[in-house]
Each structure stands twice: as structure tokens, then as C-alpha cells.
Write a protein that holds these residues in place. Structure first.
Motif, PDB file in Angstrom:
ATOM      1  N   SER A 123      19.898  23.564   3.493  1.00  0.00           N
ATOM      2  CA  SER A 123      19.930  24.983   3.138  1.00  0.00           C
ATOM      3  C   SER A 123      20.037  25.176   1.627  1.00  0.00           C
ATOM      4  N   GLY A 129      11.809  27.595   7.349  1.00  0.00           N
ATOM      5  CA  GLY A 129      11.444  27.133   8.670  1.00  0.00           C
ATOM      6  C   GLY A 129      12.502  27.406   9.711  1.00  0.00           C
ATOM      7  N   ARG A 131      15.694  26.281  12.295  1.00  0.00           N
ATOM      8  CA  ARG A 131      16.942  25.583  12.008  1.00  0.00           C
ATOM      9  C   ARG A 131      17.373  24.751  13.208  1.00  0.00           C
ATOM     10  N   ARG A 219      12.217  24.617  17.453  1.00  0.00           N
ATOM     11  CA  ARG A 219      13.273  25.590  17.739  1.00  0.00           C
ATOM     12  C   ARG A 219      14.624  24.928  17.974  1.00  0.00           C
TER      13      ARG A 219
ATOM     14  N   ILE B 241      19.609  35.136   2.513  1.00  0.00           N
ATOM     15  CA  ILE B 241      20.142  33.958   1.835  1.00  0.00           C
ATOM     16  C   ILE B 241      21.639  34.165   1.657  1.00  0.00           C
ATOM     17  N   ASP B 287       5.711  37.283  17.389  1.00  0.00           N
ATOM     18  CA  ASP B 287       6.524  36.430  18.259  1.00  0.00           C
ATOM     19  C   ASP B 287       7.983  36.914  18.282  1.00  0.00           C
ATOM     20  N   SER B 289      10.546  35.617  19.378  1.00  0.00           N
ATOM     21  CA  SER B 289      11.603  34.611  19.286  1.00  0.00           C
ATOM     22  C   SER B 289      11.524  33.820  17.982  1.00  0.00           C
ATOM     23  N   ASP B 290      10.676  34.274  17.064  1.00  0.00           N
ATOM     24  CA  ASP B 290      10.490  33.520  15.823  1.00  0.00           C
ATOM     25  C   ASP B 290      11.515  33.925  14.765  1.00  0.00           C
ATOM     26  N   THR B 291      12.619  33.203  14.714  1.00  0.00           N
ATOM     27  CA  THR B 291      13.642  33.516  13.709  1.00  0.00           C
ATOM     28  C   THR B 291      13.632  32.487  12.584  1.00  0.00           C
ATOM     29  N   SER B 292      12.470  31.926  12.315  1.00  0.00           N
ATOM     30  CA  SER B 292      12.382  30.973  11.213  1.00  0.00           C
ATOM     31  C   SER B 292      12.327  31.732   9.887  1.00  0.00           C
ATOM     32  N   THR B 293      12.797  31.081   8.831  1.00  0.00           N
ATOM     33  CA  THR B 293      12.612  31.640   7.497  1.00  0.00           C
ATOM     34  C   THR B 293      11.252  31.168   6.986  1.00  0.00           C
ATOM     35  N   THR B 294      10.700  31.887   6.017  1.00  0.00           N
ATOM     36  CA  THR B 294       9.364  31.535   5.528  1.00  0.00           C
ATOM     37  C   THR B 294       9.404  31.278   4.024  1.00  0.00           C
ATOM     38  N   PRO B 295       8.524  30.431   3.552  1.00  0.00           N
ATOM     39  CA  PRO B 295       8.481  30.196   2.110  1.00  0.00           C
ATOM     40  C   PRO B 295       8.288  31.514   1.349  1.00  0.00           C
ATOM     41  N   LEU B 298      11.618  33.761   1.394  1.00  0.00           N
ATOM     42  CA  LEU B 298      12.692  33.282   0.531  1.00  0.00           C
ATOM     43  C   LEU B 298      12.328  33.490  -0.940  1.00  0.00           C
ATOM     44  N   PHE B 302      14.313  35.750  -3.772  1.00  0.00           N
ATOM     45  CA  PHE B 302      14.690  35.206  -5.071  1.00  0.00           C
ATOM     46  C   PHE B 302      14.247  36.136  -6.200  1.00  0.00           C
ATOM     47  N   ALA B 319      23.436  28.902   3.101  1.00  0.00           N
ATOM     48  CA  ALA B 319      22.616  28.996   4.309  1.00  0.00           C
ATOM     49  C   ALA B 319      21.488  29.990   4.107  1.00  0.00           C
ATOM     50  N   TYR B 321      18.890  32.345   6.854  1.00  0.00           N
ATOM     51  CA  TYR B 321      18.602  32.627   8.262  1.00  0.00           C
ATOM     52  C   TYR B 321      17.745  33.873   8.369  1.00  0.00           C
ATOM     53  N   ALA B 322      17.307  34.160   9.572  1.00  0.00           N
ATOM     54  CA  ALA B 322      16.505  35.358   9.799  1.00  0.00           C
ATOM     55  C   ALA B 322      16.898  35.986  11.123  1.00  0.00           C
TER      56      ALA B 322
END
Ligand SMILES: Cc1cc2nc3c(=O)[nH]c(=O)nc-3n(C[C@H](O)[C@H](O)[C@H](O)COP(=O)(O)OP(=O)(O)OC[C@H]3O[C@@H](n4cnc5c(N)ncnc54)[C@H](O)[C@@H]3O)c2cc1C
Ligand SMILES: Cc1cc2nc3c(=O)[nH]c(=O)nc-3n(C[C@H](O)[C@H](O)[C@H](O)COP(=O)(O)OP(=O)(O)OC[C@H]3O[C@@H](n4cnc5c(N)ncnc54)[C@H](O)[C@@H]3O)c2cc1C
Lengths: 411, 480
Positions: A123, A129, A131, A219, B241, B287, B289-295, B298, B302, B319, B321-322
Motif C-alpha cells: 500500500s 488493483g 487487495r 479478488r 488513500i 461491475d 463487485s469491482d472494488t479495486s483501485t486503479t492507476p 490514485l 495525488f 492503505a 481502497y475503493a
């Protein structure tokens, strides 16, 4: 809260803290606070050989080395308190401690911070992506495998190619996990060329340079990692179930910061002088906390070195003869010690420790003071990112106590 | 895996529940707590193996005054009421809460002219304490802000809260009052009969007279099982973030941007755990269920962060998260009573559901009464449970000398960064609604949530979890 007293209080029972304690224990009441269940620090989880060369003059495994240090400290009369954590400062030289024996205040005449360093986790590196489970640092990996006898996964990508990265590859192999690829964002791999060659052959792990992790996919469990080539921008996906982030050290400087101690810019470590004093009166700092990171034996030798300054403090002597900052120019990132408050004392092992962000096959260094060159040195070893560059103190032999700050640069 | 069923009542589930709530997010848990206060048998069906495991765990955790809601909307009314209810409930239940206040900062002339309008809007929403402040005052309140702030609007009552503990407190109290908590069980269909609705699930059928749909991102799907076609959930991703605790002193209150047509924008806020948060982004995705962070996300944060508070960006990141807001094509909560079929929809609870949760629950009771249910309050309810203190502003067990003297396990710190003791992990494993995985243990104790993210303690905490509550006394680590 009850208040206890001691002469010397050492925070951290790793190689540096235990060695300092053993050195000082004969004549003084020395307490070591160690938050883990056993003393020994990082080597305790590092079950491979390569420890003890410079301090004990023999090669042994991490755990054996850790045990030796603990036994020696105890035999010297050190009051080693495990499962005891310093959580905050209370007074100038007193701290709050939490342990199963209670929550109490501990006051001392001298305090030595020896809290070590750790790798930046995923992190902190801002990797995007999912986690999922299966993402480690070398430290967490070794902890899992060696202390808890659990298995990481079956196919790993290792981020970094420093010495510690190969240590991760070895641990993975031992745990039955194949390293499919190592990556580094640098132009070349960082570890010693000779070692690197052997390791690459023996472990047959491909190393991709100029590459970074773009995204983690999966996932619940890692399924793949997206890698980006920094020069071309090309992205490719590598299937794996384990990712280990290695190196990228950060000193455990929380207590130093909470104590208002001045930090060295490039390393975020407490700034210390050649006697390992910090900017807070009566507080010293040693080991990987001040030079993230060097080998354990070098840290242990800080423990020998700091004893002199601590004894002088206990006997009421405080010598100040200068106020000189040592700074470095890019691509050097940091230097330790970074202060000279006394010109009569050389640093531990008569070495300055530096960190470079660029590779130089031959390390040439120049020292300047008030725009004049005061020293030059050419080292028979390279300056390589990912490991400490050790430079003889003679580089600064001609420093003028009244001449202002000193700069060091490569070339 | 066997069905994870925690029930306050010793006997099994009734053949027909009076009410079944679908969805164990913060809203479903609040509804379950409210309804178990009446003479009713209540079940809660949650698809995941833990409550609060979807949007309710990944938000910015601000208890909103509702000053900027759309005046006259149901959301405005419920957020205001929810603020009052949760502000009062939190101290009793031990839910960490801090009234830090918020400061809306204008960075452009256009934003500056918007501020008085926002102050008016706040008054229309029944919020009287908003104060316009000049640039000097903005910097007095938040000295670390980047250059260029032109003025601000202070909202002294905005608060930060722990959304994990809130949901857990609701469900813990509900189980104490007799709730049947049916976890790891997904609702797949509904069949309404004369007096009973048959709820099909992945673990067989459950019957109830009333059904409350609090299924968050699944609420439209459930609604369609009844033949409705009135809204579609569009997940709107928010990435965040979280910065190291050593950054906490940089910011005093919730620093908000002036809302624009593009949404609420990026805020900088202290968290209840003593970190600092930067976010969220706002992006509609497909989606659910897509809780990914993306380039890209982030990077965007910043860029924003550097302008709002440059020094913050030099601090370590703990950490990222999304979370996904359950937005819909409607501009308000989508709430409806179908009295005939004994069905209530709580849909589109997108960005204020934590705040509105207790008011939504109260609203459900009102709707049921409107449908002629005449709910009777139960007497002799157990006292409100006292949740473990995981906030930074109140005393934690590791600081509590008398407590450690009584039970040494509170002095045995396992997670060093967050100072979580073995005693707290044990308590969580033995609690009324215990965690079923590492993530659940994290939310209950904060273990592994700190700056090292498990460098030191991941293996040990996992071993404790595997051993479960039975692991007392033993130690997962062999001798060394
Ligand atoms: C994966 C890996 C492989 C390595 N391999 C080698 C090798 O082969 N050979 C080699 O020489 N070196 C190796 N090293 C480096 C070596 O382990 C370190 O140099 C050495 O352990 C540093 O010693 P230290 O005393 O500075 O800190 P540490 O060993 O990190 O000890 C610090 C101690 O302080 C304690 N502590 C921290 N904060 C507090 C607090 N608030 N209260 C109480 N206690 C606290 C910690 O629990 C810890 O035990 C390796 C390191 C790693 C991570
Ligand atoms: C980035 C972000 C920031 C936010 N900030 C704030 C804030 O500061 N303050 C605030 O008040 N609110 C905030 N919110 C909004 C708040 O988080 C949500 O409104 C709230 O969590 C919604 O709760 P819920 O119970 O409706 O939904 P959820 O938490 O999503 O719960 C719904 C539950 O239903 C379950 N479910 C779905 N389908 C089925 C099925 N078929 N069978 C069984 N179970 C099912 C799901 O598993 C889930 O557990 C924010 C949201 C986001 C995304």
C-alpha cells in the motif's frame, strides 16, 4: 501509573540494542524493551546463514545469531523485558510501556532507540488493483514460513532485486513456491554482480529491469500481476498466486518523530552525530533505525560504539565542539551519521554509511566544506542501489570544526 | 461450510418470521435493530459471511449534518434525523465519534460566490450553524492548506465516526434482542402469497410475512423479483488513500471542496482511527463487485491532494481502497411501501447511508404502521451493548493500567502499529457476532490496519484467527 527508574533504557532488542545493552550492563542498570515475545530482532525470522561475520567473527544462521545475542545480554546482567512495548514519551527521558506485567512509566538517564527498519508494504508503494491474500514483504514472508510454518503459494513474482530480494526467493523455494520472475524498476539489477550471477544460475530466476507493478489482479487470492515496462509503457500480465515486495526500506521512526527528534532528509532516520546522539538530549539512536538497512553485524557494532557516548553522559560529561551537518547530493540519497557535534570521535567502525540511487562501477567520492574540497576517495568497490555504501571516515579527516556544513557527492 | 447462523434465541428459526430484512449492510443492521425492539420475530439474510462487508465497510465515514442535501428531499430529511439519532446512540454503544467539524474551502472566484448560496441551502435544510469565513480564518483553522484558498464555509457539526463499529453495534444489539442472523445465504427469489412471502435462498427457503429490501447493490435485482422495474443500481466507484497516523496533526477538521455539478469532490479528513484520508474519486462503473483501485484513480487523487495539502503527500501511505456507491437514475433515495404485498424497498442509499441508517430504520416502522401493522414495542429490552473502543480519541485497552492488571492479555500487544492486544483479538473472536475471516477481525480490532500492514504481525494474527476463540492461553509461535 507506576514509575520505575533505570540508568540506560534501550528500545528494541535486535542485534544493535542487545549489543549496546551487553556493553553497558556491567556497571549500570540497563533495561531493554522488546515488544516481541523473544529478543533477537529480525534475524530471529531470517532462517538462513550469513550472520555474525563482523561482530562475532563466525558465520551462523539468523536464529542462532539472535539466540547468541540474547544469551550474551542476559549473562551480562541486562534486564531484558520481552512483550514490552514503548508506546509514547512521557517526559524528556521517560516513556510509557505496555506489557502483560502492566502499564507503567520508565524513566532513565540515557535512552537508546534501536527500533530497526522495515520494508514498505504494497500500500505504501501505491500499487493499484485488488487487495487479495498472497501479497507479502520479505519480513512478513519469512515470519510466515519460519516462525509459523505456513506456506505462501506456488508461483511468486518478487518485486526488487537487492540482496534481501534473493533472500525472499530462497525462503519461497524452501516453502515450495517457485519464483517465476523478479522485477526491478532500475536499469540494472542491484545486488553484488558476483552474487547475482550465482544466484541467477542456481535459482534460475529471470530478472526484468525497468519494470514496475501496475496492478494486482485477484479478488480473494492473487491471480496475476500486471507489469509495466517503464521505457516502452508496454503492459503484460503474469499469472501468479504470490507477490513479495522486497527492499524499499523505511526506518521505524515513529518514536523518534513522536519525540520531536530531527530526521535526516533522505532516509527519514533520526539524524545522529558520530557518537550516535540524536537532537534530543540524552537520547541516542543506533542500528538500522539510523541506516536503513545494513547487515546485522554492522548494526551490532553500533551497539559497541554507542556505549562510549552513553558512559560519558552517565558520568556527566557532555562534549560539544562543533555543529556541522553532513549533506549529500543526488544520486546519493542519505548519509549516516549526518551531524558532527564532536570532531574528536570517529563514527562506528570509522565508516560513513551512504545510500545511492544510481550504479557506479567504481565509487569516487568528493567532500566539500565552504565550497572548498576537503577530501577525495576512490573505493575499490562499486556504489550500487539497494545496499549501503561504506566509506572510510578519512574522507572527512580534514574537516574544519568552524568551517560550516560538509557536502559529499559522487564523482 | 455450514450455514453461519448466529441467533439470540436458543430455539431455531420460526417457521414464518414476522419480518425478514434482506442485506446486512449498515442499513439492514439498523433496520434489524429497530424492528427487534417490537413484538416481532425478525430475521436478517446476508449473502456474505459477515455483516457490513460491502459498501458499509468502504466509505469516508462522515456523520453528515445534511447541510448540502437537496432541500425537501427524503434524503435531506432522513440524513438530518439520522445525524441526531446516531450522534446520540454512538456514545452509549461505544461507537467512536469525534465532532471535528468541516470546512468547505473555495479555491476559485466561482466557488467563492457559491459559498453564500450553500449557507442558504444549509438553512433550508434546517441547519443553522454554518458560518462563512474569510481566507485568513481558513488558514487559521487549517494552516497546512496549500496556497490559493479564497474563503470558506465552516460546518461545525460535521463529525467523523467508525462505520464498522456502527454496523456491528446495531447487529449486536439486535441479536441480543432475538434477531436471527442468517449469514452466507443469498436471496435468489421471492414468491408472495396471501399472508406469507417465500424467500428463496442459496440455503433453502425462508418464510416471512414482511420483507424489507436493504440489499444495497442488489436491491434492484430483489425488487425485480416482485415484478417491479423502477430503478437500476449504477455502482459509482470512490477510491481513497489513507495516510500514516503521523500525518494526523496536519489536519484539524474535514476539509471539503465546494460541490459542483461533477459531484462532491475530493476531501481531506482525519479518520476516527487517527489517520488522514484523501478521496474519494467518483466514477460510474459496470461491475458491481469491482472494488479495486486503479492507476488513474490514485494518480488523480495525488494531483488533487498536492494542491489541497502539499505536506500531506510527503507522508507515508498506510492503505488504499475503493467503495461503490449504489447510485440510481433517481436523485433521491428510492423508498417505497407495498402494503398489500408487505414489502418495503430501501434502494439507492448511495452516499449518506451511514448517517441516515437509524432514520431509515425509524422510517420503516412508520411505513409498517401506515400499512396497519400497529407494531407494539417490547418491554424489558437488554441494555445497549458496549462496543470495544477502537477509536483514537478515547482510551484504548493498551493504555488502561487497571484493566491490564485485571487481565494481562490486554497488555500483550500483537499488532504493534495499531497497538492491538491479544485480549482484544480474543474478545472479538468470542463476541456475539464474531469475525469469520481476517478482514472481519481487522474491522473489529484494527489489527493489521497499521503502517506496516502485517510486516510484523500478519502471521501471528492469522494463527490466532485460525485457532479461534479456543486458542486462548496457547501461543501460535513455537519456541525460538
Ligand atoms: C529479510 C531479511 C534478511 C536479512 N538477511 C541478513 C543476513 O543474511 N545477514 C545480515 O547480516 N543481515 C541480514 N538482514 C539485516 C538484519 O536483519 C538487520 O540488519 C538487523 O536485524 C538490524 O538490527 P537492529 O537491531 O537495528 O534492528 P531489528 O533487528 O529490526 O530489531 C529492532 C527490534 O526493536 C523492536 N522494537 C521496535 N519498536 C519497539 C518498541 N516501540 N518497543 C519495544 N520494542 C520495539 C522490534 O520488535 C525489533 O525486535 C536481513 C534483513 C531482512 C529483513
Ligand atoms: C466512497 C464512499 C464514501 C461514502 N461516504 C459516506 C459518508 O461519509 N457518510 C455516509 O453517511 N455515507 C457514506 N457513504 C455511503 C454509505 O457507505 C452507504 O450509503 C451505506 O454503506 C449503504 O449501506 P447499505 O446497507 O444500504 O448497503 P451495503 O453496505 O452495500 O449492504 C448491502 C448488503 O446487502 C447484501 N446483499 C445484496 N444482495 C443480496 C442478496 N440477494 N441476498 C442477501 N444479501 C444481499 C450485500 O452483501 C450487502 O452486505 C459513502 C459511500 C462510498 C462508496
Amino acid at each position: 501509573m507506576i514509575t520505575q527508574r533505570c540508568d540506560v533504557l534501550i528500545i528494541g532488542g535486535g542485534p544493535s540494542g542487545l549489543t549496546a545493552a551487553a556493553n553497558l550492563a556491567g556497571d549500570h542498570h540497563v533495561v531493554v524493551l522488546e515488544r516481541e515475545r523473544f529478543g533477537g530482532g529480525i534475524p530471529r525470522h531470517s532462517d538462513h546463514t550469513g550472520y555474525g561475520i563482523r561482530d562475532l567473527h563466525r558465520v551462523m544462521s539468523g536464529p542462532a545469531y539472535a539466540k547468541r545475542l540474547v544469551d550474551t545480554a542476559l549473562a551480562s546482567g541486562v534486564d531484558l523485558r520481552t512483550e514490552s512495548m514503548m508506546t509514547s514519551w512521557i517526559g524528556e527521558r521517560s516513556v510509557a510501556v505496555t506489557s502483560p506485567q502492566g502499564r507503567y512509566e520508565l524513566a532513565a538517564t540515557a535512552i537508546i532507540l534501536a527500533t530497526g527498519a522495515r520494508e514498505r508494504p504494497r500500500s505504501a508503494r501505491l500499487v493499484a488493483g485488488d487487495r487479495p491474500a498472497g501479497v507479502f514483504t520479505t519480513g512478513a514472508l519469512q515470519n510466515l514460513v519460519h516462525l509459523h510454518h505456513r506456506s505462501p503459494g506456488s508461483k511468486a513474482v518478487v518485486v526488487g532485486s537487492e540482496l534481501v530480494s534473493w533472500s525472499a526467493v530462497l525462503t519461497l523455494r524452501e516453502a515450495g513456491c517457485e519464483t517465476v520472475e523478479m522485477i526491478t524498476d532500475r536499469e540494472r539489477s542491484e545486488s553484488y554482480a558476483a552474487f547475482h550471477h550465482v544466484a541467477k544460475r542456481v535459482l534460475s530466476t529471470p530478472v526484468s529491469t525497468l519494470t514496475r507493478v501496475r496492478r494486482i489482479v485477484g479478488r480473494d487470492r492473487v491471480e496475476a500481476v500486471e507489469l509495466e515496462h517503464l521505457a516502452s509503457g508496454a503492459v503484460r500480465t503474469v499469472p501468479c498466486d504470490t507477490i513479495v515486495f522486497t527492499g524499499d526500506w523505511i526506518p521505524d521512526n515513529e518514536l523518534a518523530r513522536l519525540g520531536g527528534i530531527e530526521l535526516a532528509a533522505g532516509s527519514l532516520a533520526p539524524a545522529v552525530d558520530t557518537t550516535l546522539r540524536t537532537s534530543r538530549p540524552g537520547v541516542f539512536a543506533i542500528g538500522n533505525l539510523v541506516h536503513p538497512v545494513d547487515t546485522a553485524d554492522v548494526c551490532a557494532q553500533d551497539g559497541h560504539h554507542v556505549a562510549q557516548g552513553v558512559r560519558e553522559l552517565l558520568h556527566g560529561r557532555q562534549n560539544e565542539s562543533a555543529n556541522i551537518a553532513i549533506t549529500v547530493d543526488s544520486p546519493l540519497r542519505w548519509v549516516s551519521p549526518s551531524r558532527i557535534w564532536r570532531v574528536d570521535v570517529a563514527p562506528a567502525r570509522r565508516r560513513l554509511l551512504l545510500w545511492t540511487d544510481e550504479y557506479r562501477p567504481v565509487a569516487k567520492l568528493t567532500a566539500t566544506q565552504a565550497d572548498g574540497v576537503i577530501g577525495r576517495i576512490t573505493l575499490p568497490w562499486p556504489a550500487a542501489p539497494g545496499r549501503v555504501l561504506r566509506v572510510p571516515w578519512s574522507l572527512l579527516a580534514n574537516v574544519d570544526p568552524d568551517g560550516g556544513d560538509v557536502g559529499i557527492r559522487l564523482g | 461450510m455450514s450455514p453461519v447462523t448466529w441467533s439470540g434465541a436458543m430455539n431455531g428459526s420460526p417457521e414464518v418470521f414476522d419480518v425478514v430484512v434482506i442485506g446486512g449492510g449498515i442499513v439492514g443492521c439498523a433496520v434489524a435493530r429497530e424492528l427487534t425492539g417490537f413484538e416481532l420475530t425478525v430475521g436478517l439474510i446476508e449473502a456474505r459471511s459477515d455483516i457490513g462487508d460491502v459498501t458499509s465497510k468502504a466509505n469516508t465515514a462522515i456523520l453528515h449534518t445534511g447541510f448540502d442535501a437537496t432541500p425537501g428531499s427524503l434524503e435531506s430529511q432522513l440524513v438530518r434525523r439520522g445525524y441526531e439519532l446516531l450522534s446520540a446512540y454512538a456514545p452509549t454503544a461505544g461507537i467512536p465519534i469525534e465532532r471535528t467539524g468541516a470546512l468547505l474551502v473555495a479555491w476559485t472566484d466561482e466557488e467563492l460566490t457559491t459559498l453564500p448560496k450553500l449557507a442558504d441551502k444549509a438553512r433550508q435544510n434546517g441547519y443553522e450553524h454554518a458560518v462563512l469565513v474569510d481566507a485568513q480564518e481558513v488558514y487559521r483553522r487549517e494552516p497546512r492548506l496549500g496556497p490559493g484558498a479564497l474563503g470558506g464555509l465552516a460546518i461545525p457539526d460535521e463529525s467523523i465516526i467508525c462505520s464498522w463499529t456502527s454496523a456491528l453495534a446495531y447487529v449486536t444489539e439486535a441479536v441480543g434482542r432475538g434477531l436471527h442472523l442468517l449469514l452466507d445465504q443469498r436471496v435468489t427469489g421471492l414468491e408472495v402469497n396471501d399472508s406469507v412471502t417465500k424467500i428463496q435462498t442459496t440455503r433453502g427457503a425462508v418464510h416471512a410475512r414482511w420483507v424489507i429490501n436493504a440489499a444495497g447493490h442488489g436491491a434492484d435485482v430483489i425488487d425485480r423479483h416482485l415484478g417491479y422495474d423502477r430503478f437500476t443500481v449504477v455502482p459509482r466507484k470512490g477510491e481513497l488513500i489513507v495516510f500514516d497516523k503521523l500525518a494526523r496533526e496536519l489536519v484539524n477538521s474535514i476539509v471539503l471542496p465546494v460541490p459542483s455539478s461533477l459531484g462532491k469532490g475530493v476531501l481531506v479528513s482525519p479518520t476516527i482511527y487517527g489517520n488522514v484520508m484523501l478521496g474519494p474519486t467518483s466514477e460510474n462503473i459496470i461491475d458491481r463487485s469491482d472494488t479495486s483501485t486503479t492507476p488513474a484513480g490514485l494518480e488523480f487523487l495525488f494531483e488533487k491532494g498536492v494542491r489541497i495539502m502539499p505536506t500531506l503527500l510527503t507522508e507515508e501511505i498506510t492503505a488504499t481502497y475503493a467503495g461503490l456507491r449504489a447510485s440510481t437514475e433517481h436523485d433521491d433515495f428510492v423508498i417505497d411501501l407495498d402494503g398489500q404485498r408487505r414489502y418495503i424497498l430501501l434502494g439507492g442509499i448511495r452516499s449518506t447511508g451511514l448517517t441516515a441508517s437509524m432514520a431509515l430504520a425509524e422510517h420503516v416502522v412508520e411505513l409498517m404502521n401506515n400499512a396497519g401493522e400497529m407494531l407494539a414495542p417490547r418491554s424489558g429490552l437488554p441494555p445497549v451493548p458496549r462496543m470495544p473502543s477502537i477509536g483514537q480519541a478515547t482510551e484504548r485497552p493498551f493504555q488502561d493500567a487497571p484493566r491490564i492488571d485485571l487481565d494481562a492479555e490486554y497488555g500483550r500487544i500483537v499488532c504493534f502499529c495499531e497497538r492491538v492486544s491479544r485480549g482484544e483479538i480474543r474478545d472479538a473472536l468470542e463476541s456475539v457476532v464474531p469475525p469469520t475471516d481476517l478482514d472481519g477481525l481487522r474491522r473489529r480490532t484494527r489489527a493489521l490496519m497499521g503502517r506496516c500492514q502485517g510486516f510484523y504481525c500478519a502471521a501471528e494474527v492469522e494463527a490466532l484467527l485460525d485457532k479461534g476463540a479456543s486458542g486462548r492461553g496457547g501461543h501460535p509461535e513455537e519456541t525460538s
